[in-house]
Scaffold this motif. Structure first.
Motif, PDB file in Angstrom:
ATOM      1  N   UNK A 101       0.843  -1.191   0.000  1.00 47.58           N
ATOM      2  CA  UNK A 101       0.000   0.000   0.000  1.00 47.58           C
ATOM      3  C   UNK A 101       0.873   1.234   0.000  1.00 47.58           C
ATOM      4  N   UNK A 102       0.727   2.022  -1.047  1.00 50.27           N
ATOM      5  CA  UNK A 102       1.442   3.278  -1.166  1.00 50.27           C
ATOM      6  C   UNK A 102       0.576   4.392  -0.578  1.00 50.27           C
ATOM      7  N   UNK A 103       1.208   5.495  -0.185  1.00 54.45           N
ATOM      8  CA  UNK A 103       0.428   6.617   0.363  1.00 54.45           C
ATOM      9  C   UNK A 103      -0.668   7.061  -0.583  1.00 54.45           C
ATOM     10  N   UNK A 104      -1.821   7.262  -0.082  1.00 53.40           N
ATOM     11  CA  UNK A 104      -3.029   7.727  -0.785  1.00 53.40           C
ATOM     12  C   UNK A 104      -3.575   6.702  -1.770  1.00 53.40           C
ATOM     13  N   UNK A 105      -3.059   5.482  -1.776  1.00 54.69           N
ATOM     14  CA  UNK A 105      -3.550   4.458  -2.697  1.00 54.69           C
ATOM     15  C   UNK A 105      -4.171   3.296  -1.937  1.00 54.69           C
ATOM     16  N   UNK A 106      -4.987   2.523  -2.653  1.00 52.69           N
ATOM     17  CA  UNK A 106      -5.579   1.329  -2.071  1.00 52.69           C
ATOM     18  C   UNK A 106      -4.515   0.238  -1.917  1.00 52.69           C
ATOM     19  N   UNK A 107      -4.761  -0.668  -0.991  1.00 54.75           N
ATOM     20  CA  UNK A 107      -3.873  -1.815  -0.861  1.00 54.75           C
ATOM     21  C   UNK A 107      -4.000  -2.674  -2.115  1.00 54.75           C
ATOM     22  N   UNK A 108      -2.866  -3.155  -2.638  1.00 55.16           N
ATOM     23  CA  UNK A 108      -2.906  -3.935  -3.858  1.00 55.16           C
ATOM     24  C   UNK A 108      -2.159  -5.251  -3.689  1.00 55.16           C
ATOM     25  N   UNK A 109      -2.629  -6.233  -4.422  1.00 57.97           N
ATOM     26  CA  UNK A 109      -2.023  -7.561  -4.439  1.00 57.97           C
ATOM     27  C   UNK A 109      -0.682  -7.510  -5.154  1.00 57.97           C
ATOM     28  N   UNK A 110       0.310  -8.226  -4.613  1.00 56.26           N
ATOM     29  CA  UNK A 110       1.618  -8.310  -5.242  1.00 56.26           C
ATOM     30  C   UNK A 110       1.885  -9.729  -5.743  1.00 56.26           C
TER      31      UNK A 110
END
Length: 122
Positions: free
Chosen positions: A39-48
């Motif tokens: 999860x990057x700042x201001x972004x949604x959590x994303x699958x890696x």
């Protein structure tokens, strides 16, 4: 119930490599499929990436495919994420997650670590 602790994050330059670890405790590690999210700042959590109970099958997001490698060592109860050719866009908090079922993409896994910060400078 499994507990998860990530480590290995840090500040690196673009093009560098980094290996994250996720140490599990509290239950039999091989009972759980595992995954990495970020999860990057201001972004949604994303699958890696995710990996099955034995490690025979893996799945990657498009940004991770070809640069990142997920693996696990069931004897050490530890999962890894080898990240190569890092880019500034990879800057995020990286979380490991566990679930008794395996998912090859985004899913709300049952168990989560506290996260480790990865910062890639240009």
């Amino acid at each position: 119930q499994v507990q998860l602790i990530e480590s290995g994050g840090g500040l690196v330059q673009a093009g560098d490599s980094l290996r994250l670890s996720c140490a599990a405790s509290g239950d039999t590690f091989s009972n759980y499929a595992m995954a990495w999210f970020r999860q990057a700042p201001t972004k949604e959590r994303e699958f890696v990436a995710s990996i099955t109970w034995t490690g025979r099958q893996t799945a990657y997001s498009h940004p991770a495919a070809g640069r990142f490698t997920i693996s696990r060592d069931n004897v050490k109860s530890t999962m890894y994420l080898q990240m190569n050719s890092l880019k500034p866009d990879d800057t995020a908090v990286y979380y490991c997650a566990a679930d008794r079922r395996w998912y090859d993409g985004f899913y709300d896994y049952n168990y989560w670590g506290q996260g480790t910060q990865v910062t890639v400078s240009s």
